[in-house]
Design a protein around this motif. Structure first.
Motif, PDB file in Angstrom:
ATOM      1  N   ALA A 108     -11.032  12.633  -3.800  1.00  0.00           N
ATOM      2  CA  ALA A 108     -10.328  11.759  -2.857  1.00  0.00           C
ATOM      3  C   ALA A 108      -8.984  11.339  -3.422  1.00  0.00           C
ATOM      4  N   VAL A 109      -8.025  11.083  -2.533  1.00  0.00           N
ATOM      5  CA  VAL A 109      -6.743  10.491  -2.927  1.00  0.00           C
ATOM      6  C   VAL A 109      -6.865   8.981  -2.782  1.00  0.00           C
ATOM      7  N   ARG A 110      -6.601   8.257  -3.867  1.00  0.00           N
ATOM      8  CA  ARG A 110      -6.683   6.806  -3.857  1.00  0.00           C
ATOM      9  C   ARG A 110      -5.350   6.206  -4.294  1.00  0.00           C
TER      10      ARG A 110
ATOM     11  N   ASP B 202       0.825  -1.207   0.000  1.00  0.00           N
ATOM     12  CA  ASP B 202       0.000   0.000   0.000  1.00  0.00           C
ATOM     13  C   ASP B 202       0.861   1.258   0.000  1.00  0.00           C
ATOM     14  N   ALA B 203       1.996   1.205   0.708  1.00  0.00           N
ATOM     15  CA  ALA B 203       2.884   2.366   0.751  1.00  0.00           C
ATOM     16  C   ALA B 203       3.554   2.616  -0.590  1.00  0.00           C
ATOM     17  N   ARG B 204       3.779   1.551  -1.366  1.00  0.00           N
ATOM     18  CA  ARG B 204       4.482   1.693  -2.644  1.00  0.00           C
ATOM     19  C   ARG B 204       3.558   1.982  -3.823  1.00  0.00           C
ATOM     20  N   CYS B 205       2.269   1.657  -3.656  1.00  0.00           N
ATOM     21  CA  CYS B 205       1.342   1.891  -4.755  1.00  0.00           C
ATOM     22  C   CYS B 205       1.208   3.386  -5.017  1.00  0.00           C
ATOM     23  N   SER B 206       1.268   3.752  -6.272  1.00  0.00           N
ATOM     24  CA  SER B 206       1.176   5.156  -6.668  1.00  0.00           C
ATOM     25  C   SER B 206      -0.189   5.723  -6.292  1.00  0.00           C
ATOM     26  N   LYS B 207      -0.187   6.920  -5.723  1.00  0.00           N
ATOM     27  CA  LYS B 207      -1.426   7.568  -5.326  1.00  0.00           C
ATOM     28  C   LYS B 207      -1.910   8.516  -6.419  1.00  0.00           C
ATOM     29  N   TYR B 208      -3.231   8.597  -6.565  1.00  0.00           N
ATOM     30  CA  TYR B 208      -3.801   9.519  -7.537  1.00  0.00           C
ATOM     31  C   TYR B 208      -4.973  10.264  -6.925  1.00  0.00           C
ATOM     32  N   LEU B 209      -5.234  11.455  -7.465  1.00  0.00           N
ATOM     33  CA  LEU B 209      -6.352  12.280  -7.025  1.00  0.00           C
ATOM     34  C   LEU B 209      -7.518  12.063  -7.977  1.00  0.00           C
ATOM     35  N   LEU B 210      -8.655  11.618  -7.437  1.00  0.00           N
ATOM     36  CA  LEU B 210      -9.865  11.417  -8.230  1.00  0.00           C
ATOM     37  C   LEU B 210     -10.815  12.584  -7.992  1.00  0.00           C
ATOM     38  N   VAL B 211     -11.262  13.201  -9.082  1.00  0.00           N
ATOM     39  CA  VAL B 211     -12.101  14.400  -8.987  1.00  0.00           C
ATOM     40  C   VAL B 211     -13.296  14.265  -9.925  1.00  0.00           C
ATOM     41  N   ARG B 212     -14.500  14.575  -9.416  1.00  0.00           N
ATOM     42  CA  ARG B 212     -15.695  14.708 -10.250  1.00  0.00           C
ATOM     43  C   ARG B 212     -16.415  15.984  -9.843  1.00  0.00           C
TER      44      ARG B 212
ATOM     45  N   SER C 111      -2.118  11.995 -11.311  1.00  0.00           N
ATOM     46  CA  SER C 111      -1.150  11.121 -10.653  1.00  0.00           C
ATOM     47  C   SER C 111       0.264  11.433 -11.131  1.00  0.00           C
ATOM     48  N   PRO C 112       1.269  11.221 -10.257  1.00  0.00           N
ATOM     49  CA  PRO C 112       1.109  10.897  -8.839  1.00  0.00           C
ATOM     50  C   PRO C 112       0.871  12.160  -8.015  1.00  0.00           C
ATOM     51  N   VAL C 113       0.264  11.978  -6.846  1.00  0.00           N
ATOM     52  CA  VAL C 113       0.029  13.095  -5.936  1.00  0.00           C
ATOM     53  C   VAL C 113       0.323  12.628  -4.511  1.00  0.00           C
ATOM     54  N   GLU C 114       0.378  13.568  -3.593  1.00  0.00           N
ATOM     55  CA  GLU C 114       0.590  13.260  -2.180  1.00  0.00           C
ATOM     56  C   GLU C 114      -0.759  13.250  -1.456  1.00  0.00           C
ATOM     57  N   ASN C 115      -0.746  12.777  -0.203  1.00  0.00           N
ATOM     58  CA  ASN C 115      -1.980  12.675   0.573  1.00  0.00           C
ATOM     59  C   ASN C 115      -2.657  14.028   0.784  1.00  0.00           C
ATOM     60  N   GLU C 116      -1.845  15.082   0.820  1.00  0.00           N
ATOM     61  CA  GLU C 116      -2.385  16.415   1.087  1.00  0.00           C
ATOM     62  C   GLU C 116      -3.086  17.019  -0.126  1.00  0.00           C
ATOM     63  N   ALA C 117      -3.022  16.354  -1.268  1.00  0.00           N
ATOM     64  CA  ALA C 117      -3.568  16.922  -2.500  1.00  0.00           C
ATOM     65  C   ALA C 117      -5.070  17.148  -2.420  1.00  0.00           C
TER      66      ALA C 117
END
Length: 312
Positions: A289-291, A224-234, A264-270
């Motif tokens: 949300a950041v996923r 989970d720590a290594r999986c790339s994070k992305y920001l999902l927006v609608r 993507s990629p983004v940080e948790n604060e995005a």
């Protein structure tokens, strides 16, 4: 050598060759007690070969393995009494009912027939009556094969592609069953599956095989720590939202997908930063949300998109 205490299964420099083709190459794997260990790899990566060696169905060309700490052939044969295996598909008597199949297994293995009814109940086959296994659906045959593996209350359960043939509801039921066996019975489970999205919801640790080599072992937390994070927006105006967020995240890739805009990629604060900016401009935010990318995306990135098989 790593001590076997606390570990169910260990291999050291394990090789398996078929007619000068290496199915396994220098595999060093460790499965701790109490894990649900997900074995990942493309077709031909060597998953089934490794499971067949573990279950005593074939022997390695070289290298060694320890099973419940036993390193010699006789000791490992004894330790396999503590295992339940479903490899190479369920071996069933097609003209016998589910109950009769389990009765044969009890007679062959010296097990108490009192275990038959609760085991059939556990896998959801208690109402099949006089229907022979040969007329079962593929999913029902998989569940009967699992029932055979569960007879005798094994400490270590080994399953090769147990989700094959199951419909979505059956997959969910099997996932809940394996989680229950692991948490309530303390059963260690090793399973392979090509349905990586389901494996990601179930496994507590992973081994990734590619072309016969073990590329990586990692825990669910490490994955989970290594999986790339992305920001999902609608929003009510995704085109305008994309223009705003591109300026906020100039290094991120923006993609329009069925689920919404993905950066993507983004940080948790995005998420917090994006929410404030979009609301400030008057846009109605429907989802933000950041996923994390799933296991499948991580596996593809790890092997560089190369899933061509060269081993059995």
């Amino acid at each position: 050598m790593e001590k076997a205490h606390g570990h169910i299964f260990i291999t050291e420099h394990l090789y398996k060759e078929y007619r000068h083709t290496a199915a396994l190459r220098d595999v060093n794997i460790t499965i701790p007690h109490g894990q649900i260990y997900g074995l990942i790899g493309e077709n031909g990566a060597g998953k089934t070969t490794l499971l067949r060696i573990l279950c005593g169905l074939t022997r390695p060309t070289r290298g060694r393995l320890l099973l419940f700490g036993a390193a010699d052939t006789a000791g490992q044969a004894e330790m396999r009494r503590r295992m339940g295996c479903l490899v190479d598909g369920p071996a069933l008597y097609t003209d016998l009912t589910a109950r009769q199949n389990l009765k044969v297994q009890c007679l062959q293995r010296g097990l108490d027939e009192a275990a038959i009814a609760p085991t059939l109940q556990l896998v959801g086959l208690n109402d099949t009556g006089s229907k022979p296994a040969g007329k079962f659906s593929l999913g029902m045959r998989q569940r009967l094969g699992l029932a055979v593996a569960l007879l005798g209350r094994p400490e270590f359960l080994v399953l090769d592609e147990p989700l094959n043939g199951l419909d979505p509801m059956g997959i969910q039921e099997l996932r809940r069953l394996l989680e229950k066996l692991n948490k309530e019975k303390g059963m260690t489970i090793l399973l392979s599956s090509h349905i990586l999205s389901e494996l990601h919801q179930l496994a507590t640790s992973y081994g990734i095989l590619h072309k016969g080599r073990l590329l990586e072992q990692l825990t669910a937390e490490e994955l989970d720590a290594r999986c790339s994070k992305y920001l999902l927006v609608r929003t009510d105006n995704d085109r305008r939202a994309a223009d705003i967020l591109r300026k906020m995240f100039p290094a991120a890739l923006c993609q329009a997908t069925a689920e919404g805009l993905r950066f993507s990629p983004v940080e948790n604060e995005a998420a917090a930063a994006a929410s404030g900016a979009l609301m400030h401009t008057g846009l109605h935010v429907q989802e933000l949300a950041v996923r994390s990318e799933g296991l499948e995306a991580y596996f593809t990135a790890l092997v560089g998109g190369d899933t061509h098989a060269d081993a059995s």
